[in-house]
Write an enzyme that holds these catalytic residues in place. Structure first.
Site, mmCIF file in Angstrom:
data_model
loop_
_atom_site.group_PDB
_atom_site.id
_atom_site.type_symbol
_atom_site.label_atom_id
_atom_site.label_comp_id
_atom_site.label_asym_id
_atom_site.label_seq_id
_atom_site.Cartn_x
_atom_site.Cartn_y
_atom_site.Cartn_z
ATOM 1 N N THR A 18 6.069 63.200 17.306
ATOM 2 C CA THR A 18 4.652 63.636 17.705
ATOM 3 C C THR A 18 4.542 65.350 18.036
ATOM 4 O O THR A 18 3.496 65.787 17.782
ATOM 5 C CB THR A 18 4.539 62.908 19.251
ATOM 6 O OG1 THR A 18 4.593 61.709 19.225
ATOM 7 C CG2 THR A 18 3.121 63.350 19.658
ATOM 8 N N SER A 113 10.276 69.834 25.640
ATOM 9 C CA SER A 113 9.427 69.655 26.543
ATOM 10 C C SER A 113 9.900 68.994 27.805
ATOM 11 O O SER A 113 10.695 69.725 28.394
ATOM 12 C CB SER A 113 8.415 68.647 25.851
ATOM 13 O OG SER A 113 7.355 68.641 26.838
ATOM 14 N N HIS A 114 9.512 67.873 28.198
ATOM 15 C CA HIS A 114 9.520 67.556 29.649
ATOM 16 C C HIS A 114 10.972 66.594 29.592
ATOM 17 O O HIS A 114 11.536 65.848 30.350
ATOM 18 C CB HIS A 114 8.557 66.492 29.863
ATOM 19 C CG HIS A 114 8.403 65.336 28.729
ATOM 20 N ND1 HIS A 114 7.738 65.657 27.510
ATOM 21 C CD2 HIS A 114 8.761 63.959 28.846
ATOM 22 C CE1 HIS A 114 7.781 64.639 26.833
ATOM 23 N NE2 HIS A 114 8.289 63.514 27.502
ATOM 24 N N ASP A 279 8.557 73.315 28.912
ATOM 25 C CA ASP A 279 8.079 74.346 28.252
ATOM 26 C C ASP A 279 6.593 75.031 28.631
ATOM 27 O O ASP A 279 5.889 75.626 27.788
ATOM 28 C CB ASP A 279 8.022 74.137 26.939
ATOM 29 C CG ASP A 279 7.007 72.840 26.288
ATOM 30 O OD1 ASP A 279 7.111 72.160 27.219
ATOM 31 O OD2 ASP A 279 6.598 72.695 25.157
ATOM 32 N N ASP A 281 3.438 73.532 28.744
ATOM 33 C CA ASP A 281 2.332 73.097 28.168
ATOM 34 C C ASP A 281 1.877 71.870 29.152
ATOM 35 O O ASP A 281 0.470 71.727 29.080
ATOM 36 C CB ASP A 281 2.268 72.780 26.959
ATOM 37 C CG ASP A 281 3.420 71.785 26.572
ATOM 38 O OD1 ASP A 281 4.251 71.232 27.493
ATOM 39 O OD2 ASP A 281 3.461 71.495 25.254
ATOM 40 N N THR A 344 -2.738 60.548 19.350
ATOM 41 C CA THR A 344 -1.794 61.255 20.247
ATOM 42 C C THR A 344 -1.143 62.364 19.575
ATOM 43 O O THR A 344 -0.699 62.159 18.382
ATOM 44 C CB THR A 344 -0.763 60.192 20.805
ATOM 45 O OG1 THR A 344 -1.457 59.344 21.876
ATOM 46 C CG2 THR A 344 0.387 61.131 21.730
HETATM 47 C C1 G16 Z 1 3.976 65.888 23.094
HETATM 48 C C2 G16 Z 1 2.648 66.009 22.357
HETATM 49 C C3 G16 Z 1 1.384 65.487 23.056
HETATM 50 C C4 G16 Z 1 1.814 63.735 23.368
HETATM 51 C C5 G16 Z 1 3.093 63.779 24.136
HETATM 52 C C6 G16 Z 1 3.508 62.565 24.378
HETATM 53 O O1 G16 Z 1 3.682 66.453 24.179
HETATM 54 O O2 G16 Z 1 2.344 67.615 22.263
HETATM 55 O O3 G16 Z 1 0.233 65.467 22.242
HETATM 56 O O4 G16 Z 1 0.735 63.304 24.119
HETATM 57 O O5 G16 Z 1 3.872 64.604 23.298
HETATM 58 O O6 G16 Z 1 3.697 61.824 22.863
HETATM 59 P P1 G16 Z 1 4.423 60.587 22.739
HETATM 60 O O7 G16 Z 1 3.500 59.563 23.545
HETATM 61 O O8 G16 Z 1 4.410 60.203 21.009
HETATM 62 O O9 G16 Z 1 6.146 60.801 23.460
HETATM 63 P P2 G16 Z 1 5.130 67.371 24.697
HETATM 64 O O10 G16 Z 1 4.645 68.161 26.006
HETATM 65 O O11 G16 Z 1 6.201 66.549 24.704
HETATM 66 O O12 G16 Z 1 5.175 68.408 23.583
#
Ligand code: G16
Length: 543
Positions: A18, A113-114, A279, A281, A344
Site C-alpha cells: 500500500t 509508518s505506524h 513518520d 502523516d 486505500t
Molecule cells: C498507508 C497508506 C494509506 C493506507 C494505510 C493503511 O499509510 O498510505 O493510504 O490507508 O497505509 O493501509 P493498509 O490498510 O493496506 O494497511 P501509512 O501511514 O502506513 O503510510
C-alpha cells in the site's frame, strides 16, 4: 573514491505494498537487500544521472545506516544532488513539501509508518515522484519488475556523511545538502492557517496535549505549537524521536495512544488532544471526553475548512478511500462540490489533486491532507482543527454534535485481525466473494443485504483501472461492511473489517459506535463464517 558494481540479487518479495516496501528490519539489513531495492527503483525511473532527490526518514532503527547506503548509491548512479534532513530526519509530509519546493525529481522516505521500530521490528522505504506524492501503481509495478531481474547494484567507496552537520557536503560528484528538517514545513503551515488567531486561542488559556509518540513529529510540533503558537511548554509530549519509539507502536489511535486517551477522558482533560504517527502523516483528534473518528474528522474539516485562510475560497472537492465512511460525501453533496471514492492508499489521491478536482482528501486510517502537499499530513490536520476551534469558539464535542444534527451520523469502526495465517485470510475472502451473486436479498442478524461486490477504481484523470480493492457488502437501512487485507503488514495477513451504520439527522446520534454497529458486525461474522476460517471473531484492534 572508487566506484564499484556489486553482483547481487534478485531478492524475492520486493513488491511495494500500500505504501512502499515494508519488511522486518533484519530483512532490510541482509547484505544487498536494501541496495537491490534502491537500484531497482533507480532503474525503474530511467536512472538518476543528473537528478536530484530528497532523502529522509522517521528516525527508526537503521534510518541513518540506510541513508548512508542510499547516498553512496545515488552518487555512484550519477545523481547531482541529495537534499537530506539533519540527522536523517524528515517527516513524510515534509519530504513531499521539499520535493515540490525544491523541484527535485523525487524522494526516498525511510519509514514503516505506524509500525514499531527496532532491530526486531519493522523498516520500510518508499519512493515519491516529482509531484511530491507516492509513486503511482504504474511506477511501483515497474519497480517490482526491476526487482525480479536485478543482478547488480552500483555504489561508491566513500566515507559516511556527517548527517548532523547542516550545509553542503560532497560524495564523489554528488552534492549532499543537509537542511533543517522543520524550517520549510513550518513556513508552509504559516501560509495556510491563521497563526494569529490560534496564538490568541492559546493566550486565552486553551489547553492542548499533543502526543508525538517518540516519533518524527516531535520537533515539528514543538517548533510550531510551542515556539510559534505559544502553547505552554509541555503541550507536546514524547517529543524526542527515538529509534524504537520508546518501545511502543507509533500509531495514533485509541489503542496505542492510550495514555492520551485516558487524559482526554478524565475530569481534568485539556480542551484538545492530538497524536501523530512514526513518520508524521497520520493524526488522531480527540476533544475533552470526545474521540473523533478519522472519517468524521475529514467530514468536519471539509465542512469548516473555509474558516482557514488557505481554504477561504472553498474546496474543489473531497476524496476519501472506499473503506472510509461516507460522512464526507454528505458534506460535499451539501456544498455542491466533487466527491470521489478511491482505493486505500494515498497514491490514488495524487491525480485528483494534480488535476485540481479535489482540495481535501482523507482516509479512515487516520490520514487527512490537502493540496498543499501530496501526502497525508498529521500536523496539518491538527492545525486546521485548531484554526476551526479558534474561529468557532466551541468545544470539539459541540462541533461534532452540531455536525451530526446537520448531516446525520455515520457510526464507524474498523476491526483488525492481525497475524492471521495468509491462507486462512485468503480463504475467508474467497468464501465471501463466492457468495456475491446469492447474497442480495438475504437476511443476516436482522439486516437485509442490498448488494455485494469487489471494488474497482477507474481513475477519472488517467483512465487507469485498479481492481480487487476490497469486498463490500451494503445492507438496507444504511449499514455497510468492507473487508480487505492490509497492504502494510509484515507478518501473515491483517484482515481489516470496516463497519458503518448511517443514522439520519433526526435519529438517535448518541449511541456508542459499538452498540450502533452490533448488527452489521454480527452479520459479517456470519456471512464470512469467520470463526471457522480464522478461529476467532474478536479483533485485536478496534479503531
Ligand atoms: C498507508 C497508506 C494509506 C493506507 C494505510 C493503511 O499509510 O498510505 O493510504 O490507508 O497505509 O493501509 P493498509 O490498510 O493496506 O494497511 P501509512 O501511514 O502506513 O503510510
Amino acid at each position: 573514491m572508487t566506484l564499484s558494481t556489486i553482483k547481487k540479487g534478485p531478492f524475492e518479495g520486493q513488491k511495494p505494498g500500500t505504501s512502499g516496501l515494508r519488511k522486518k528490519t533484519r530483512v532490510f539489513m541482509e547484505p544487498g537487500y536494501l541496495e537491490c531495492f534502491v537500484q531497482s527503483t533507480f532503474n525503474a525511473i530511467g536512472g538518476v544521472a543528473g537528478k536530484s532527490l530528497v532523502i529522509g526518514g522517521d528516525g527508526r532503527f537503521y534510518n541513518d545506516k540506510a541513508i548512508q547506503i542510499i547516498l553512496k548509491m545515488a552518487a555512484a548512479n550519477g545523481a547531482a544532488l541529495a537534499v537530506v534532513g539533519q540527522g536523517g530526519l524528515l517527516s513524510t509530509p515534509a519530504v513531499s513539501h521539499l520535493i515540490r519546493k525544491r523541484k527535485t525529481d523525487g524522494g526516498l522516505i525511510l519509514s514503516a509508518s505506524h509500525n514499531p521500530g527496532g532491530i526486531d521490528e519493522d523498516f520500510g522505504i518508499k519512493y515519491n515522484v516529482a509531484n511530491g506524492g507516492p509513486a503511482p501503481e504504474s511506477v511501483t509495478a515497474r519497480m517490482f519488475d526491476e526487482t525480479l531481474k536485478i543482478t547488480e547494484y552500483r555504489t561508491i567507496d566513500a566515507p559516511d556523511i556527517a548527517l548532523g552537520d547542516l550545509g553542503l557536503h560532497q560524495i564523489g560528484e554528488m552534492q549532499v545538502e543537509i537542511i533543517d528538517p522543520v524550517a520549510d514545513y513550518a513556513a508552509l503551515m504559516e501560509t495556510l492557517f491563521d497563526f494569529g488567531k490560534i496564538k490568541a486561542l492559546f493566550a486565552g488559556g486553551f489547553m492542548m496535549r499533543f502526543d508525538a509518540m517518540h516519533a518524527v513529529t516531535g520537533p515539528y510540533a514543538k517548533a510550531i505549537l510551542e515556539d510559534r503558537l505559544g502553547a505552554p511548554a509541555g503541550t507536546v509530549i514524547n517529543a524526542v524521536p527515538s529509534e524504537d519509539f520508546g518501545g511502543g507502536h507509533p500509531d495514533p489511535n485509541p489503542v496505542w495512544a492510550k495514555a492520551l486517551m485516558e487524559e482526554m477522558m478524565s475530569p481534568t482533560a485539556p480542551d484538545f488532544g492530538a497524536a501523530s504517527d512514526g513518520d508524521g502523516d497520520r493524526n488522531m483528534i480527540v476533544g475533552r471526553g470526545s474521540y473523533v473518528t478519522p472519517s468524521d474528522s475529514l467530514a468536519v474539516l471539509a465542512a469548516n475548512a473555509h474558516l482557514a485562510p488557505a481554504y477561504e475560497a472553498g474546496l474543489a472537492g473531497v476524496a476519501r478511500s472506499m473503506p472510509t465512511s461516507a460522512a464526507s460525501d454528505l458534506v460535499a453533496q451539501k456544498l455542491g462540490i466533487n466527491s470521489f471514492e478511491t482505493p486505500t492508499g494515498w497514491k490514488f489521491f495524487g491525480n485528483l489533486l494534480d488535476a485540481g478536482k479535489v482540495t481535501l482528501c482523507g482516509e479512515e486510517s487516520a490520514g487527512t491532507g490537502s493540496d498543499h502537499v501530496r501526502e497525508k499530513d498529521g500536523l496539518w490536520a491538527v492545525l486546521l482543527w485548531l484554526n476551526i476551534l479558534a474561529q468557532r469558539k466551541q468545544s470539539v464535542a459541540d462541533i461534532l454534535v452540531d455536525h451530526w444534527a446537520e448531516y446525520g451520523r455515520n457510526y464507524y469502526s474498523r476491526h483488525d485481525y492481525e497475524a492471521v495465517p495468509t491462507e486462512a485470510a485468503n480463504a475467508l475472502m474467497a468464501h465471501l466473494e463466492a457468495q456475491f451473486d446469492s447474497l442480495p436479498g438475504t437476511q443476516w442478524s436482522g439486516l437485509s443485504v442490498r448488494a455485494a461486490d469487489s471494488f474497482s477504481y477507474h481513475d477519472p484523470v488517467d483512465g487507469s483501472v485498479s481492481e480487487n480493492q476490497g469486498l463490500r457488502i451494503s445492507f438496507e437501512g444504511g449499514a455497510r461492511a468492507v473487508l480487505r487485507l492490509s497492504g502494510t503488514g509484515t507478518e501473515g495477513a491483517t484482515l481489516r473489517v470496516y463497519l458503518e451504520q448511517y443514522a439520519g439527522p433526526d435519529a438517535d446520534n448518541s449511541l456508542t459506535a459499538e452498540a450502533a454497529l452490533a448488527s452489521v458486525r454480527a452479520a459479517v461474522i456470519e456471512i464470512t463464517a469467520m470463526q471457522s476460517h480464522i478461529g476467532r471473531t474478536a479483533p485485536d484492534v478496534r479503531t
